[in-house]
Design a protein around this motif. Structure first.
Motif, PDB file in Angstrom:
ATOM      1  N   LYS A 136      -5.364   3.835  -0.471  1.00 26.01           N
ATOM      2  CA  LYS A 136      -6.509   3.726   0.444  1.00 26.01           C
ATOM      3  C   LYS A 136      -7.414   2.556   0.040  1.00 26.01           C
ATOM      4  CE  LYS A 136      -8.575   7.611   1.330  1.00 26.01           C
ATOM      5  NZ  LYS A 136      -9.254   8.918   1.071  1.00 26.01           N
ATOM      6  N   ASP A 137      -8.291   2.202   0.934  1.00 19.77           N
ATOM      7  CA  ASP A 137      -9.193   1.081   0.680  1.00 19.77           C
ATOM      8  C   ASP A 137     -10.151   1.351  -0.470  1.00 19.77           C
ATOM      9  OD1 ASP A 137      -8.007  -0.321   2.722  1.00 19.77           O
ATOM     10  OD2 ASP A 137      -9.520   0.233   4.239  1.00 19.77           O
ATOM     11  N   LYS A 179       0.802  -1.223   0.000  1.00 25.80           N
ATOM     12  CA  LYS A 179       0.000   0.000   0.000  1.00 25.80           C
ATOM     13  C   LYS A 179       0.838   1.277   0.000  1.00 25.80           C
ATOM     14  CE  LYS A 179      -4.321  -1.619   2.091  1.00 25.80           C
ATOM     15  NZ  LYS A 179      -5.188  -1.020   1.052  1.00 25.80           N
TER      16      LYS A 179
END
Length: 886
Positions: free
Chosen positions: A486-487, A452
């Motif tokens: 981010k998700d 990420k």
């Protein structure tokens, strides 16, 4: 498309004429020279006189089945036949094209023709498109795709030969055509001497030694790029111009800046339609033509945008320049500046541009005038401020004009590969405690493990040049930008590091400062400036490397080698040739006015006079196999191999529009190339025994990219897989990769605050007048830091032209004639390729309409269409031309 074969013209039936001799009739489609130049009346009259006195256009059939023992078994020649009704034939087809009948005496000793010899005894050249024979005994229809300028015969040392649309590997060539095939390639290679002229058809190599102009002034001297370990570079096309007086290693430049007297092989020139488009939009780039005059005017008036509203006036047509500009304009484009160009229709076109410009200004009262209205860039069309958001800042790294650099960070803090013995400690100063609170409760180690953490890293490419760059008017940094996935699939900027060389010397490392996101007060203004410095780095790298070096410059050696070593009869020539259209011409224009010393690029992009030298330094790390999209994505860590995923890859940023669409296009190209090559190459041995193919690859590696010839990563060209991978990468670079980094330029960078190309001041420090100004008027400080008015005008003028599709563009999955080969299976494979691209278009539209994919449209509301295969003309932010054509 060949309209003759689609019933627009009647087919001519062969038959017996009076006296019982067999006749074969055909159709010749060409474009007369005077169609392109209506003022070329004298030349037209001369051609008519030549016709009346028997100096005509002749065609001779060359046998593909019977050799002439007296001529080394070359194919026997038929009797000359002549174009009929040259004087009376009018334009019958699309604009400019004329169709003529031609009648051949049939000779059984000639039999089936495999080539045709064309002689032009007229005063002027013409553009020969096709020759089609009907009812050839024993064969039926025989079609020749020519697409070539044919000059008067006295301009050539050898006859002009055109082959039918049949395809042969060298070893399969009918014996009567072998010598013609070999000699045509010899003609195209030339002898490596002399200055090349417009009618020459020579493809040869040269270094980039034509960018500097030391005879003008020492400040215009530039290093030769190519031919040395210090400055490696791909090769360009040779012109043979003599050296400068000052430096024997530098080639003399064409004197007039906007001259079209730049040699490229005549068949590589823009079509007349594209040239018309190109010159018409050059009117919009009046700032380029008048750079010195504008500079003198801007010296008398403010050279700054005072507000973002001032910038918006560019697109509302209300930017005002004072009346002294009027006198400047009226005298700034003298016809004398236009040296005799390579072809007269272009000279006429330039004269038209000049006269139109003058008439456009005639009668204007000596008051304030409005000038330089530009279309509204898409990035501000729907929302004037969304470009400033952090979400859009991150999104453009995945779906903007330069989506090819972001990579996954696998070590923290980010390291440098610069030699510490020379550059000292260049490691990043970003520390975990600075970004910890933005990681959703995770540690940096956990974020890295979850794939990420990403970085846009310009540090190493720019730092070696930064000390010198900042001695010019530029004041900028080498940047690193850290981002968190981010998700919801979007990228959140975490920190931007700005670095300068140590004031006491390079060996002492970098002086760096880290800036964190903020959206309020002076901290928010400083964060906007930090993003601007990162964007300046990215804009320069995009233009110099992602765009120019990795597409334009990298592909030109392929154009040259293909024409020198692969016959027009060769299957790989037929596969690749459409992907080289216009490349040599646009590159020649670039060397003349864009990337040359003192040219537009140096004036508008932050590396200034070090721009091309810096691109040479980056070329040292260029690796051909890594230009393949899957290899590039894996190298950057944004994808991993996964046999269970489409295309064998799994994207670690699932919502990555460039990669998602790119893999679909890549897969379609690869399948098409594999289907095509497998028809002609049934085994690896076929590849190994193909003499032309082996010569092509050897020359491309050892000459075209000669500074890289000893690299071990070059494909060996010993297997069908080597061949298909090489051709797939070549087509990808020339078509989709170039489209992805080119046609979004004006939509995203036409509004310079979003993609500034240079910075003129350092970050304001607390306690300075600049910092106080930042607090009082942050927008004005921002605009005084980034690209100034003049550079903005120059920059957006040129990128509008570069973002433009011509009206006659040929896109991926299209050909300019459906009869480009006589082989049915490759044509069927091409139809499957077209169908697949149509499916890709439908998929792109569906995904752009799906709200789950937040990066496909973003805050600025620009749907990602840069890899949508087709387009209409103009600035559309979509469409994949076959080639690097602009």
């Amino acid at each position: 498309m060949d309209k003759v074969s689609h019933g627009i013209l009647p087919a001519f039936d062969g038959g017996n004429e009076a006296g019982g001799s067999k006749k074969v009739k055909g159709t010749v489609v060409l474009m007369k020279k005077n169609v392109l130049n209506f003022n070329d009346f004298n030349a037209s009259v001369l051609d008519l006189v030549f016709e009346l006195f028997g100096q005509k256009v002749s065609l001779q059939l060359v046998s593909a089945v019977h050799g002439d023992p007296e001529k080394g078994l070359r194919g026997k020649l038929g009797k000359p036949a002549y174009l009929e009704d040259w004087i009376t034939t009018s334009t019958l087809l699309k604009a400019g094209d004329s169709a003529f009948m031609v009648t051949f005496d049939w000779d059984e000793e000639v039999g089936v023709p495999g080539a045709i010899i064309v002689q032009n005894k007229h005063h002027r050249q013409f553009y020969l498109k096709t020759v089609t024979l009907e009812d050839v005994p024993g064969e039926g229809r025989v079609h020749f795709v020519c697409n070539s300028w044919v000059y008067p015969a006295d301009r050539y040392k050898k006859e002009r030969v055109f082959f039918s649309n049949k395809t042969y590997l060298p070893g399969q060539t009918p014996a009567p055509l072998v010598k013609y095939r070999e000699e045509e390639l010899v003609n195209l290679r030339g002898d490596g001497t002399g200055e090349l002229q417009e009618w020459d058809r020579v493809y040869d190599y040269a270094y980039y030694n034509d960018l500097g102009n030391p005879d003008k002034d020492a400040k215009y001297a530039r290093p030769v790029l190519g031919g040395s370990a210090e400055y490696p570079y791909p090769r360009r096309g040779r012109t043979g111009r003599p050296p400068t007086k000052t430096d024997p290693n530098t080639e003399r430049r064409v004197p007039a800046l906007m001259s079209l007297d730049i040699y490229v092989p005549r068949d590589e020139w823009f079509s007349h339609l594209k040239m018309s488009d190109f010159l018409a939009y050059a009117l919009k780039a009046v700032a380029q033509l008048l750079k010195r005059k504008l500079e003198s005017v801007c010296a008398k008036t403010p050279n700054e945008f005072d507000s973002f509203e001032d910038v918006l006036k560019l697109y509302k047509g209300s930017i005002k320049l004072a009346s002294p500009l009027l006198e400047s304009l009226e005298e700034s484009i003298p016809l004398e500046m236009i040296k005799e160009p390579c072809c007269a229709e272009n000279k006429t076109a330039w004269r038209t541009v000049v006269e139109f410009s003058r008439k456009m200004l005639a009668g204007v009262t000596p008051a304030l005038i409005r000038l330089l209205k530009y279309p509204m860039p898409q990035v501000i069309k729907e929302n004037k401020t969304a470009w400033r958001t952090d979400v859009e800042f991150g999104r453009e790294m995945l779906a903007g004009v330069n989506p090819v650099l972001i990579r996954r960070l696998e070590e923290f803090p980010p390291a440098s590969k610069l030699d510490p013995k020379i550059y000292g400690n260049q490691s990043s100063t970003i520390r975990e405690e600075l970004i910890q609170k933005q990681l959703n409760g995770l540690t940096v180690k956990q974020v890295i493990k979850k794939n990420k953490l990403f970085i846009l890293d310009h540090h190493d490419a720019i730092m070696p040049y930064l000390r010198r760059i900042n001695t010019t008017t530029t004041k900028t940094y080498a940047t690193r930008t850290l981002l968190f996935l981010k998700d919801d699939g979007t990228l959140k900027p975490l920190a931007i590091e700005l670095s300068l060389p140590h004031p006491e010397g390079d060996e002492f490392g970098a002086i760096s400062k880290v800036y964190m996101p903020a959206d309020q007060g002076v901290e928010g203004s400083i964060w906007q400036l930090a993003k601007a410095y990162a964007a300046v780095n990215d804009s320069g790298y995009h233009q110099l490397i992602s765009h120019w070096l990795n597409t334009h410059a990298a592909i030109e050696p392929f154009v040259i080698a293909t024409n020198r070593q692969l016959s027009a009869l060769h299957p790989i020539y037929k596969l690749l040739h459409p992907h080289f259209r216009d490349t040599m011409t646009i590159n020649a224009f670039a060397r003349q006015i864009l990337i040359n010393a003192g040219g537009i690029l140096e004036a508008t992009v932050f590396p200034a006079k070090y721009a091309m030298e810096m691109s040479s330094a980056v070329y040292k790390n260029w690796i051909f196999p890594e230009q393949a999209l899957p290899a590039d994505l894996i190298k950057r860590g944004v994808a991993v191999e996964d046999a269970n995923s489409p295309h064998g890859l799994r994207l670690l940023i699932e919502d990555y529009p460039y990669a998602v669409d790119g893999l679909e296009i890549w897969s379609a190209i690869k399948t098409w190339v594999e289907d095509y090559c497998s028809f002609y190459y049934k085994s690896d041995e076929t590849v190994q025994k193909d003499e032309e193919l082996q010569s092509w690859w050897k020359e491309l590696v050892e000459e075209g990219h000669g500074d890289k010839k000893d690299e071990p990563w070059w494909p060996k060209m010993q297997t069908v897989k080597d061949l298909t991978e090489t051709c797939t990468i070549t087509i990808w670079i020339a078509s989709a990769l170039h489209a992805a980094v080119n046609f979004g330029q004006y939509p995203y960078a036409g509004y310079l605050p979003n993609r500034p190309t240079l910075s003129r001041r350092y970050m304001p420090e607390e306690g300075t007048p600049e910092f106080e100004e930042l607090k009082q008027n942050p927008d004005k400080t921002f605009l005084k830091t980034i690209t100034a008015q003049l550079q903005t005008l120059l920059g957006i003028s040129i990128i509008e032209i570069l973002s433009m599709h011509s009206t006659d563009e040929v896109y991926l999955g299209q050909r300019d004639t459906h009869e480009w080969t006589a082989d049915a299976e490759p044509l069927e494979a091409f139809e499957r390729f077209q169908k697949k691209l149509g499916e890709v278009e439908e998929r792109i539209m569906r995904m752009n309409g799906d709200k789950r994919w937040r990066n496909r449209v973003g805050p600025v509301e620009i749907p990602y269409m840069l890899l949508y295969p087709t387009s209409e003309g103009g600035v559309t932010a979509k469409g994949i031309p076959n080639s690097v054509s602009i």
